[in-house]
Scaffold this motif. Sequence first.
Motif, short mmCIF file in Angstrom:
data_model
loop_
_atom_site.label_atom_id
_atom_site.label_comp_id
_atom_site.label_asym_id
_atom_site.label_seq_id
_atom_site.Cartn_x
_atom_site.Cartn_y
_atom_site.Cartn_z
N ALA A 11 5.78 10.74 -6.70
CA ALA A 11 6.72 11.22 -7.72
C ALA A 11 7.61 12.33 -7.19
O ALA A 11 8.53 12.78 -7.89
CB ALA A 11 5.95 11.70 -8.95
N THR A 12 7.35 12.77 -5.96
CA THR A 12 8.21 13.77 -5.31
C THR A 12 9.22 13.08 -4.40
O THR A 12 10.41 13.40 -4.43
CB THR A 12 7.36 14.76 -4.50
N LYS A 13 8.74 12.14 -3.60
CA LYS A 13 9.62 11.33 -2.76
C LYS A 13 8.95 9.97 -2.57
O LYS A 13 7.79 9.90 -2.14
CB LYS A 13 9.89 12.00 -1.41
N ASP A 14 9.68 8.92 -2.86
CA ASP A 14 9.08 7.58 -2.95
C ASP A 14 8.33 7.16 -1.70
O ASP A 14 7.32 6.47 -1.78
CB ASP A 14 10.17 6.55 -3.25
N GLN A 15 8.81 7.56 -0.53
CA GLN A 15 8.22 7.05 0.69
C GLN A 15 6.78 7.50 0.88
O GLN A 15 6.08 6.98 1.76
CB GLN A 15 9.06 7.47 1.89
N ALA A 16 6.29 8.42 0.06
CA ALA A 16 4.89 8.82 0.13
C ALA A 16 3.96 7.64 -0.11
O ALA A 16 2.81 7.64 0.36
CB ALA A 16 4.60 9.93 -0.89
N TYR A 17 4.43 6.62 -0.83
CA TYR A 17 3.59 5.45 -1.07
C TYR A 17 3.07 4.87 0.22
O TYR A 17 1.95 4.33 0.30
CB TYR A 17 4.38 4.38 -1.84
N ALA A 18 3.89 4.94 1.28
CA ALA A 18 3.55 4.30 2.54
C ALA A 18 2.34 4.94 3.21
O ALA A 18 1.65 4.30 4.01
CB ALA A 18 4.75 4.34 3.49
N ILE A 19 2.06 6.19 2.90
CA ILE A 19 0.89 6.86 3.47
C ILE A 19 -0.40 6.23 2.95
O ILE A 19 -1.39 6.10 3.68
CB ILE A 19 0.92 8.36 3.14
N PHE A 20 -0.38 5.79 1.69
CA PHE A 20 -1.61 5.35 1.04
C PHE A 20 -1.72 3.84 0.88
O PHE A 20 -2.81 3.34 0.62
CB PHE A 20 -1.69 6.01 -0.35
N LEU A 21 -0.63 3.11 1.02
CA LEU A 21 -0.62 1.70 0.69
C LEU A 21 -1.70 0.92 1.45
O LEU A 21 -2.43 0.11 0.86
CB LEU A 21 0.76 1.10 0.99
N PHE A 22 -1.79 1.13 2.74
CA PHE A 22 -2.82 0.46 3.54
C PHE A 22 -4.00 1.37 3.85
O PHE A 22 -5.14 0.90 3.97
CB PHE A 22 -2.21 -0.06 4.85
N ALA A 23 -3.73 2.67 3.99
CA ALA A 23 -4.78 3.59 4.41
C ALA A 23 -5.88 3.74 3.36
O ALA A 23 -7.07 3.66 3.69
CB ALA A 23 -4.18 4.95 4.74
N ALA A 24 -5.50 3.95 2.11
CA ALA A 24 -6.51 4.19 1.07
C ALA A 24 -7.45 2.98 0.89
O ALA A 24 -8.68 3.14 0.91
CB ALA A 24 -5.84 4.56 -0.25
N PRO A 25 -6.93 1.75 0.74
CA PRO A 25 -7.85 0.61 0.63
C PRO A 25 -8.74 0.44 1.87
O PRO A 25 -9.92 0.11 1.75
CB PRO A 25 -6.90 -0.58 0.46
N ALA A 26 -8.15 0.66 3.06
CA ALA A 26 -8.93 0.50 4.29
C ALA A 26 -10.06 1.52 4.35
O ALA A 26 -11.21 1.18 4.73
CB ALA A 26 -8.02 0.65 5.51
N VAL A 27 -9.78 2.75 4.00
CA VAL A 27 -10.80 3.80 4.03
C VAL A 27 -11.91 3.51 3.02
O VAL A 27 -13.11 3.60 3.35
CB VAL A 27 -10.16 5.17 3.75
N ILE A 28 -11.53 3.14 1.81
CA ILE A 28 -12.53 2.85 0.78
C ILE A 28 -13.38 1.65 1.19
O ILE A 28 -14.62 1.65 1.03
CB ILE A 28 -11.85 2.60 -0.58
N LEU A 29 -12.75 0.61 1.74
CA LEU A 29 -13.48 -0.57 2.15
C LEU A 29 -14.46 -0.25 3.28
O LEU A 29 -15.63 -0.70 3.26
CB LEU A 29 -12.50 -1.66 2.59
#
Length: 579
Positions: free
Chosen positions: A203-221
Amino acid sequence: MASIASLPAGARAALLVAFLLHAFGLWWGMPASDAWDNDGIAPRDFLPGVALTFMPGNYFTYPPLHLAFLSVLTLPVTLVAVVRAKSTNFPDVLAEIISPPYMTIMAMTARFVALAMSLVIVVALAKIAGEIASPRRKPSAMTWTAWFATLGVPFTFYSHTSNLDVPYLFWSTLALLWLTRAIARHEPQRLRVFALLAACGVATKDQAYAIFLFAAPAVILLWILLDRAVRENLRSIGKELAVGVAMALLFILFVDGAITNPSGFRKRLVFLSGAASQDFAAYSKDAAGRWFAVVDTALAFRLHYPMWLVVFVAMGFVSAVLAGKKQGRSVLVISLVPALAALSFTLAFNLVARRVEERFTLPQALFVSVYGGIGMSLAWTGSWFAQRAMVRPVSRAVVVFAIGSGLYRAMAVDAMLWREARYEAEAFLRVNVKPGDDIEVHGLNAYLPRFPAWAKVARVGSGPTTLRNPLPGVREVQAPLMNIAARRPRWIVVSDCYAWRFERSDDPLLLATSGRIVPVTQKLDANNEDATRFFRELFGNTLGYHRVNDAQVKKGIFPAVYMHASLGCRTYTFERNPP
């Protein structure tokens, strides 16, 4: 403050150095009616950006979270301007508020906020390193991670500006810290805070999504697959994740205006996926373009740190993974968090937007500082090669040299801010421009020096004057540039950070076939016959003007740094030839 107090003394020393680096030169280009932060949001976009987000059918370039925060901080300034304006009509309020006293306060507010956020980023990265490192190495890993992060050259620059890169990385780095702690401490309730912090980044800058898009699911998995205790408590963790993701999505949709202004939100998505990104792409959409984007993203490390410091990053990564296997599977998972976040941003942003400028590799540079810090810790306190008495002094000397060489480059940014070339151009104009002299200028506000109050300044361009950000005392003119003989100004002032775009590309097809292409916007500018001819003849001294001042950063003890068409720009002043 408690978080800072818990840092080792060495990390606090690094934080002090970071503060000095990021605070020196913060007054760059002030006082002024507009700032030199190219693509920055200060001082003019706070309230307008928020208003456009929620105005039906409209949208703003960036999300409104940081804009709203700064709007609240500067609300007293806005109210004073409204009270002192001739009337409450928008033109009268605008004419009042764009004067230097108000604009300077707003710009400096945004810069001070960026400074504070940059220091929190350093602290968060140090604490991520502390979670990854073994208890014995924790203080050293935190200390050297703080130092490594502080060395970043673009990080130093953007900590001085109102660009949104430091603010969105502030939220994103905190999100990664919460994710790391949720896993390392087996506290799944932290996942809700992680999701909300990540949402604040988007919500500050859209490109932040790219940090979490693949990383968060991979880490949780990986956490679920490698840790039996997690699998046994899967329902509770699933609940925390589901609640956190739902809260984050609702937050983003509301803040971005998707709920209150769906038509404007749709237009903004079209804009972001089209003109805002693809028109600036520097790589082709084929395999060659993607390959070069990956290669250049990796090579961008040298823009941030001395290239040889990658040795510490490699050492730290290998050590973190090996130590993680010994400490437990949860620690092994978190040892991969910075790397997965960097990889995710590369895949989801750099390869999609096909851009790798220094601000678009800043996330990777900051995240790998965790490994760089762990690598320095190994060299300092004893590692595979530094445990022998004769080797350790050498390895420590290498660490000291690494910090020194990095700081030297970071300090060069401050030197550039202090020696800004436009200051020389301004001094020349103050001495040589007489009352009533006409000055013709070109380009956006961010490219221009400040002009003497007694001069008659006109900005000339082919585009509509209504689309330009106004400057007090500057008259806006829409006309062909080559009609200069009819206007006959005595002086012409132009920045090379603006004029370069009108140079024709020698062989754009050759660039295209190699995977690297000329961006669409650059092609359009290079094909502007009027502007191309004007600047070619102006710099070739065949337009009836001759160069009288070439303001550029002079050689000193620090090297020149050029960044974001803001830092290191040369400013040329031309005078009309005598009759």
